[in-house]
Write an enzyme that holds these catalytic residues in place. Structure first.
Site, PDB file in Angstrom:
ATOM      1  N   ASP A  50     -22.762 -93.375  89.121  1.00 31.20           N
ATOM      2  CA  ASP A  50     -22.007 -92.175  88.762  1.00 31.20           C
ATOM      3  C   ASP A  50     -22.899 -91.101  88.138  1.00 31.20           C
ATOM      4  OD1 ASP A  50     -19.563 -93.093  89.709  1.00 31.20           O
ATOM      5  OD2 ASP A  50     -19.069 -94.093  87.826  1.00 31.20           O
ATOM      6  N   TYR A 167     -15.757 -90.914  79.573  1.00 33.69           N
ATOM      7  CA  TYR A 167     -15.759 -90.912  78.107  1.00 33.69           C
ATOM      8  C   TYR A 167     -14.344 -90.734  77.563  1.00 33.69           C
ATOM      9  CZ  TYR A 167     -17.414 -89.598  73.378  1.00 33.69           C
ATOM     10  OH  TYR A 167     -17.645 -89.535  72.026  1.00 33.69           O
ATOM     11  N   ALA A 189     -12.479 -88.697  66.938  1.00 32.94           N
ATOM     12  CA  ALA A 189     -12.387 -89.043  65.506  1.00 32.94           C
ATOM     13  C   ALA A 189     -11.685 -87.953  64.698  1.00 32.94           C
ATOM     14  CB  ALA A 189     -13.782 -89.325  64.934  1.00 32.94           C
TER      15      ALA A 189
END
Length: 269
Positions: A50, A167, A189
């Site tokens: 990828d 991700y 986060a």
């Protein structure tokens, strides 16, 4: 008339071996392997994983020529063909037994230091602190011109359906079928305090809306990294970032046996 094919390959041993085999098979069938693709090139073959696929489309500036991937990497989510199925690939291609799947891209307009710059990604665009998440960033976020929140956290990731399994998925974002036309914004986060009320899950944006990100008016908040498809750029005076679905697409070749959700199951479950 010459039938031109361009091959982009990684430098791994497995890719080089696959390249040699594929080159010989295509030569025997009368295809011309070109050094650089142009308007007459009918197919671009990408050999690798990828990461190689993403490097190729950026190096070739998101070509309009159909693309097919041969997986010599690890996950190989973009790659359609395994190296031991070259004969099947060539047969299906020469018989016209395939379809083309358009893949949307994401675009960001970055205003910084009095200038404006545009970048495009196939998977995602990430906006985070300039020093690898070592401090939190504080953003004012608007969607479609309406203020949504003051965000505090490590950053934001805005992904396409193609990038939803990358991700974005690691951050807890949703897997999105690439036939849907949307963007997904996933916090990295996030923090919730009396000063900042950050959304803690992904949000989905329709194709006609833009997400605007304006750093809080502090020097540290304007020191930003913008990353896209594994490429990172540092900006030390960002004023605003507008992220939207791009009009640029690539065309992935898919064969009759391809099914997105079967591939998801085989790669993740």
């Amino acid at each position: 008339m010459s039938r031109d094919i361009y091959i982009y390959s990684s430098d791994t041993q497995a890719s080089k071996q696959t390249l040699r085999k594929l080159r010989k098979k295509l030569d025997n069938l009368g295809f011309t392997l070109v050094e650089e693709p142009d308007k007459d090139t009918e197919l671009i073959v990408i050999i690798g994983g990828d990461g190689t696929f993403l490097r190729a489309i950026h190096a070739l500036d998101f070509p309009s020529t159909p693309l097919i991937g041969i997986n010599t990497g690890h996950l190989g989510f973009f790659q359609e063909i395994m190296p031991d199925r070259l004969d099947d690939f060539i047969y299906n291609y020469t018989q016209g037994r395939y379809s083309l799947q358009p893949m949307q891209t994401v675009r960001a307009v970055i205003d910084h230091a009095g200038v404006s710059e545009e970048i495009t990604g196939l998977n995602e665009i990430i906006i985070a602190s300039a020093d690898n998440f070592s401090h939190s960033v504080h953003f004012n976020i608007s969607i479609g011109g309406s203020f949504i929140e003051r965000f505090s956290g490590d950053g934001l990731l805005i992904s396409t359906p193609a990038g939803s399994t990358a991700y974005n998925y690691s951050l807890g974002g949703s897997i999105v079928d690439p036939r849907l036309k949307l963007l997904q914004a996933t916090p990295i986060a996030p923090m919730n305090t009396t000063a900042y009320r950050s959304f803690t899950s992904s949000i989905l944006l329709p194709p006609d809306l833009t997400m605007s990100i304006v750093p809080d008016d502090l020097p540290l908040n304007r020191d930003i990294t913008v990353a896209y498809d594994g490429i990172s750029r540092h900006y030390d005076d960002i004023e605003r970032v507008d992220v939207m679905l791009s009009d640029t697409t690539i065309q992935l070749m898919r064969f009759e046996s391809y099914d997105f959700w079967t591939k998801v199951k085989s790669k993740f479950l």
